[in-house]
Design a protein around this motif. Structure first.
Motif, PDB file in Angstrom:
ATOM      1  N   GLY A   1      31.003  -8.117  -6.682  1.00 38.71           N
ATOM      2  CA  GLY A   1      32.152  -8.938  -6.329  1.00 38.71           C
ATOM      3  C   GLY A   1      32.869  -8.476  -5.076  1.00 38.71           C
ATOM      4  N   GLY A   2      32.225  -7.607  -4.291  1.00 40.47           N
ATOM      5  CA  GLY A   2      32.831  -7.108  -3.065  1.00 40.47           C
ATOM      6  C   GLY A   2      32.761  -8.115  -1.929  1.00 40.47           C
ATOM      7  N   LYS A   3      33.350  -7.748  -0.801  1.00 38.42           N
ATOM      8  CA  LYS A   3      33.403  -8.655   0.349  1.00 38.42           C
ATOM      9  C   LYS A   3      32.683  -8.101   1.571  1.00 38.42           C
ATOM     10  CE  LYS A   3      37.892  -6.965   2.047  1.00 38.42           C
ATOM     11  NZ  LYS A   3      37.847  -5.731   1.246  1.00 38.42           N
ATOM     12  N   ASP A   4      32.109  -6.912   1.450  1.00 36.69           N
ATOM     13  CA  ASP A   4      31.462  -6.286   2.597  1.00 36.69           C
ATOM     14  C   ASP A   4      29.965  -6.583   2.598  1.00 36.69           C
ATOM     15  OD1 ASP A   4      33.817  -4.977   3.674  1.00 36.69           O
ATOM     16  OD2 ASP A   4      33.724  -3.715   1.881  1.00 36.69           O
ATOM     17  N   ASN A   5      29.659  -7.866   2.782  1.00 34.76           N
ATOM     18  CA  ASN A   5      28.266  -8.305   2.788  1.00 34.76           C
ATOM     19  C   ASN A   5      28.142  -9.530   3.684  1.00 34.76           C
ATOM     20  OD1 ASN A   5      28.882 -10.672   0.824  1.00 34.76           O
ATOM     21  ND2 ASN A   5      29.538  -8.865  -0.322  1.00 34.76           N
ATOM     22  N   PHE A   6      26.898  -9.849   4.017  1.00 31.85           N
ATOM     23  CA  PHE A   6      26.627 -10.950   4.940  1.00 31.85           C
ATOM     24  C   PHE A   6      25.789 -12.035   4.252  1.00 31.85           C
ATOM     25  CE2 PHE A   6      27.041  -7.042   7.499  1.00 31.85           C
ATOM     26  CZ  PHE A   6      28.153  -7.394   8.250  1.00 31.85           C
ATOM     27  N   ALA A   7      25.563 -13.130   4.955  1.00 32.04           N
ATOM     28  CA  ALA A   7      24.846 -14.261   4.359  1.00 32.04           C
ATOM     29  C   ALA A   7      23.470 -13.852   3.840  1.00 32.04           C
ATOM     30  CB  ALA A   7      24.714 -15.390   5.385  1.00 32.04           C
ATOM     31  N   ALA A   8      22.765 -13.013   4.587  1.00 33.99           N
ATOM     32  CA  ALA A   8      21.433 -12.589   4.156  1.00 33.99           C
ATOM     33  C   ALA A   8      21.494 -11.804   2.851  1.00 33.99           C
ATOM     34  CB  ALA A   8      20.766 -11.751   5.239  1.00 33.99           C
ATOM     35  N   ASP A   9      22.543 -10.987   2.699  1.00 36.64           N
ATOM     36  CA  ASP A   9      22.711 -10.213   1.468  1.00 36.64           C
ATOM     37  C   ASP A   9      23.008 -11.137   0.292  1.00 36.64           C
ATOM     38  OD1 ASP A   9      22.656  -7.719   3.017  1.00 36.64           O
ATOM     39  OD2 ASP A   9      24.657  -8.329   3.679  1.00 36.64           O
ATOM     40  N   ARG A  10      23.849 -12.136   0.529  1.00 40.00           N
ATOM     41  CA  ARG A  10      24.213 -13.067  -0.544  1.00 40.00           C
ATOM     42  C   ARG A  10      23.028 -13.947  -0.929  1.00 40.00           C
ATOM     43  NH1 ARG A  10      28.882 -12.776   2.714  1.00 40.00           N
ATOM     44  NH2 ARG A  10      28.399 -14.658   3.900  1.00 40.00           N
ATOM     45  N   GLU A  11      22.265 -14.368   0.064  1.00 39.34           N
ATOM     46  CA  GLU A  11      21.095 -15.203  -0.229  1.00 39.34           C
ATOM     47  C   GLU A  11      20.063 -14.432  -1.040  1.00 39.34           C
ATOM     48  OE1 GLU A  11      19.796 -16.509   3.587  1.00 39.34           O
ATOM     49  OE2 GLU A  11      21.607 -17.709   3.952  1.00 39.34           O
ATOM     50  N   SER A  12      19.823 -13.203  -0.645  1.00 35.59           N
ATOM     51  CA  SER A  12      18.886 -12.364  -1.379  1.00 35.59           C
ATOM     52  C   SER A  12      19.415 -12.081  -2.785  1.00 35.59           C
ATOM     53  CB  SER A  12      18.655 -11.047  -0.633  1.00 35.59           C
ATOM     54  OG  SER A  12      17.831 -10.176  -1.379  1.00 35.59           O
ATOM     55  N   GLY A  13      20.708 -11.771  -2.881  1.00 39.18           N
ATOM     56  CA  GLY A  13      21.309 -11.503  -4.184  1.00 39.18           C
ATOM     57  C   GLY A  13      21.236 -12.703  -5.105  1.00 39.18           C
ATOM     58  N   ASP A  14      21.480 -13.888  -4.565  1.00 36.57           N
ATOM     59  CA  ASP A  14      21.412 -15.105  -5.379  1.00 36.57           C
ATOM     60  C   ASP A  14      19.984 -15.405  -5.818  1.00 36.57           C
ATOM     61  OD1 ASP A  14      24.134 -15.486  -5.208  1.00 36.57           O
ATOM     62  OD2 ASP A  14      24.023 -16.933  -3.554  1.00 36.57           O
ATOM     63  N   ALA A  15      19.020 -15.132  -4.940  1.00 37.13           N
ATOM     64  CA  ALA A  15      17.622 -15.390  -5.285  1.00 37.13           C
ATOM     65  C   ALA A  15      17.173 -14.492  -6.438  1.00 37.13           C
ATOM     66  CB  ALA A  15      16.736 -15.151  -4.061  1.00 37.13           C
ATOM     67  N   ILE A  16      17.605 -13.230  -6.408  1.00 42.16           N
ATOM     68  CA  ILE A  16      17.258 -12.321  -7.505  1.00 42.16           C
ATOM     69  C   ILE A  16      18.013 -12.713  -8.772  1.00 42.16           C
ATOM     70  CG2 ILE A  16      17.403  -9.926  -8.313  1.00 42.16           C
ATOM     71  CD1 ILE A  16      16.974  -9.058  -5.391  1.00 42.16           C
ATOM     72  N   ALA A  17      19.288 -13.044  -8.632  1.00 39.19           N
ATOM     73  CA  ALA A  17      20.094 -13.415  -9.801  1.00 39.19           C
ATOM     74  C   ALA A  17      19.595 -14.691 -10.457  1.00 39.19           C
ATOM     75  CB  ALA A  17      21.555 -13.570  -9.392  1.00 39.19           C
ATOM     76  N   ALA A  18      19.006 -15.599  -9.660  1.00 39.98           N
ATOM     77  CA  ALA A  18      18.478 -16.832 -10.232  1.00 39.98           C
ATOM     78  C   ALA A  18      17.338 -16.548 -11.200  1.00 39.98           C
ATOM     79  CB  ALA A  18      18.010 -17.762  -9.121  1.00 39.98           C
ATOM     80  N   LYS A  19      16.586 -15.504 -10.923  1.00 36.98           N
ATOM     81  CA  LYS A  19      15.452 -15.154 -11.784  1.00 36.98           C
ATOM     82  C   LYS A  19      15.798 -14.074 -12.793  1.00 36.98           C
ATOM     83  CE  LYS A  19      12.003 -16.684  -8.481  1.00 36.98           C
ATOM     84  NZ  LYS A  19      10.695 -16.449  -7.860  1.00 36.98           N
ATOM     85  N   PHE A  20      16.849 -13.294 -12.504  1.00 32.88           N
ATOM     86  CA  PHE A  20      17.292 -12.245 -13.420  1.00 32.88           C
ATOM     87  C   PHE A  20      18.815 -12.324 -13.506  1.00 32.88           C
ATOM     88  CE2 PHE A  20      18.128  -7.500 -14.133  1.00 32.88           C
ATOM     89  CZ  PHE A  20      17.938  -7.601 -15.505  1.00 32.88           C
TER      90      PHE A  20
END
Length: 268
Positions: free
Chosen positions: A26-45
């Motif tokens: 829930g932090g704010k020190d990240n970029f679009a690429a980090d969020r996209e990758s995080g969402d892709a992993i979270a979608a499957k896990f």
């Protein structure tokens, strides 16, 4: 490192584990690429956020055990990540203000934030080393680390949620052996690691494909190898949320919800 230097080293187009971890927390020190990758992993896990929260709770429990019950006063935290709640020095120095902590990371954004936010109690000390886990000699020979930690006295080596980013080609077992070889008897290894044991094969294949960055999920037996020759602290190698978690909110997350192992062991 000057502002210009660290900004030139940050590639905002490629996901970085520390920034992706920050996003999941829930932090704010990240970029679009980090969020996209995080969402892709979270979608499957979908339980990934549970896993990262539980990893921070394990850090707090392990450091509390070492500072309070064992009397460890020096901590080498490699793969620091972006500052959040219950950082290593905060937990240790709340128990023993003279505790000394060396943080190590190779993300310039982490180092900038760490230097600004991770300030030591006056009685203790913290230092921040810009280095990669895969280069233990650089870590151990860093002047700042040598000024902060006395390697002739016991040190707790923390490798939390970082070893799974080191592929077999980089021989993570040799890396850990090199780090432990520099520490005296009475030191400790604290580690947590993502595992394939509780994940469906298709998710293991996706995570192992390389599209989320390099690394390797490992089995319980493979994780246990990191502790060869050490004396495991009870309860031994267990699912992340179960390590000495009697005082945590119940019921605990299941092994399949964290898909990580954790352990603490003493160097004889």
């Amino acid at each position: 490192m000057s502002s210009q230097d660290w900004q030139s080293r940050i590639d905002t187009t490629v996901a970085h584990p520390a920034r992706r971890y920050d996003y999941w927390l829930g932090g704010k020190d990240n970029f679009a690429a980090d969020r996209e990758s995080g969402d892709a992993i979270a979608a499957k896990f979908p339980a990934i956020r549970t896993a990262v929260v539980e990893n921070r709770r394990f850090l707090r429990r392990a450091v509390t055990f070492l500072a309070e019950e064992v009397g460890i006063r020096q901590f080498l935290d490699i793969g620091t990540g972006l500052p959040t709640a219950n950082n290593t020095h905060e937990v240790a120095q709340a128990i023993a203000p003279t505790s000394r902590i060396a943080y190590v990371d190779n993300d310039p954004l982490v180092l900038v934030h760490a230097r600004a936010l991770l300030t030591s109690a006056p009685e203790g000390a913290t230092v921040y080393v810009d280095a990669d886990l895969r280069d233990p000699a650089k870590i151990l020979n860093d002047p700042g680390l040598r000024q902060t930690l006395d390697l002739s006295q016991p040190v707790a080596l923390l490798l939390l949620a970082i070893l799974h980013f080191v592929p077999e080609d980089d021989d993570p077992y040799a890396v850990v052996r090199s780090l432990l070889a520099a520490l005296p008897s009475g030191s400790y290894l604290v580690a947590s690691h993502a595992t394939s044991d509780y994940l469906p094969p298709e998710l293991v294949a996706d995570i192992s494909s390389g599209k989320h960055g390099q690394g390797r999920l490992r089995t319980e037996a493979e994780f246990t190898r990191f502790f060869d020759g050490l004396d495991l602290v009870p309860p031994g190698i267990v699912p992340l949320a179960e390590w000495r978690a009697e005082d945590e909110p119940q019921p605990r997350p299941t092994a399949s919800e964290t898909a990580m192992y954790a352990g603490v062991a003493r160097l004889p």
